[in-house]
Write a protein that holds these residues in place. Sequence first.
Motif, PDB file in Angstrom:
ATOM      1  N   VAL A  61       9.720   6.456  -5.144  1.00 52.33           N
ATOM      2  CA  VAL A  61       8.804   6.696  -6.241  1.00 52.33           C
ATOM      3  C   VAL A  61       8.112   5.360  -6.482  1.00 52.33           C
ATOM      4  N   SER A  62       6.794   5.353  -6.350  1.00 54.58           N
ATOM      5  CA  SER A  62       6.061   4.098  -6.535  1.00 54.58           C
ATOM      6  C   SER A  62       5.519   4.025  -7.952  1.00 54.58           C
ATOM      7  N   PHE A  63       5.517   2.804  -8.475  1.00 52.99           N
ATOM      8  CA  PHE A  63       5.002   2.577  -9.820  1.00 52.99           C
ATOM      9  C   PHE A  63       4.343   1.205  -9.876  1.00 52.99           C
ATOM     10  N   VAL A  64       3.578   1.001 -10.926  1.00 53.61           N
ATOM     11  CA  VAL A  64       2.813  -0.231 -11.072  1.00 53.61           C
ATOM     12  C   VAL A  64       3.330  -1.014 -12.269  1.00 53.61           C
ATOM     13  N   LEU A  65       3.459  -2.329 -12.062  1.00 48.56           N
ATOM     14  CA  LEU A  65       3.767  -3.288 -13.121  1.00 48.56           C
ATOM     15  C   LEU A  65       2.825  -4.469 -12.924  1.00 48.56           C
ATOM     16  N   HIS A  66       2.028  -4.767 -13.918  1.00 49.30           N
ATOM     17  CA  HIS A  66       1.137  -5.930 -13.874  1.00 49.30           C
ATOM     18  C   HIS A  66       0.294  -5.953 -12.595  1.00 49.30           C
ATOM     19  N   GLY A  67      -0.175  -4.779 -12.192  1.00 46.52           N
ATOM     20  CA  GLY A  67      -1.057  -4.675 -11.034  1.00 46.52           C
ATOM     21  C   GLY A  67      -0.375  -4.677  -9.678  1.00 46.52           C
ATOM     22  N   GLU A  68       0.939  -4.819  -9.638  1.00 45.24           N
ATOM     23  CA  GLU A  68       1.674  -4.821  -8.373  1.00 45.24           C
ATOM     24  C   GLU A  68       2.390  -3.489  -8.186  1.00 45.24           C
ATOM     25  N   GLU A  69       2.474  -3.056  -6.940  1.00 46.24           N
ATOM     26  CA  GLU A  69       3.125  -1.789  -6.602  1.00 46.24           C
ATOM     27  C   GLU A  69       4.605  -2.033  -6.296  1.00 46.24           C
TER      28      GLU A  69
END
Length: 158
Positions: A15-23
């Motif tokens: 499951v991919s998610f984004v934090l501060h523009g990073e994957e």
Amino acid sequence: MTETKQSESQIQQYVSFVLHGEEYGVPILSVHEIIRYTTLTRVPQSPEFIEGVLNLRGQVIPVVNLRDKFGLPEQETDRSTRIMVVEVKGRVIGMVVDEVSEVMQIHSEDISPPPPMGTSVNTDFISGMGKVGDKLMIILDINKILSAEEQRMMEEKM
């Protein structure tokens, strides 16, 4: 020979998610569900990395803000903010993320070990770097997101 190589390669789902523009990605099997961000109840004297707790169908679960945990700048929650409910070492917790992207399938040969970052940077919770097209996804070891000390603190306070 190409067919043999591909059959030996395992496809793993994240499951991919984004934090501060990073994957980032976590193994799909460790994710119980993904819910919209909701108001959390702050527990006095809880560890700083715990944003609060939520009642999820009768189960009270602690919620970790991954931005705080990873030392990233704070960001206001918005319509994309989600709580990923995951299992970490037998305990269900929530993780606040900026947004959840999709389920990614990555061949095992497209996953490299994390790069050496020196002794001042703790990368124990990174299990690898997944190549997805021309992008890299940071694959997290869900069981190492919290250090042993942080897990102990959470057990005592929650």
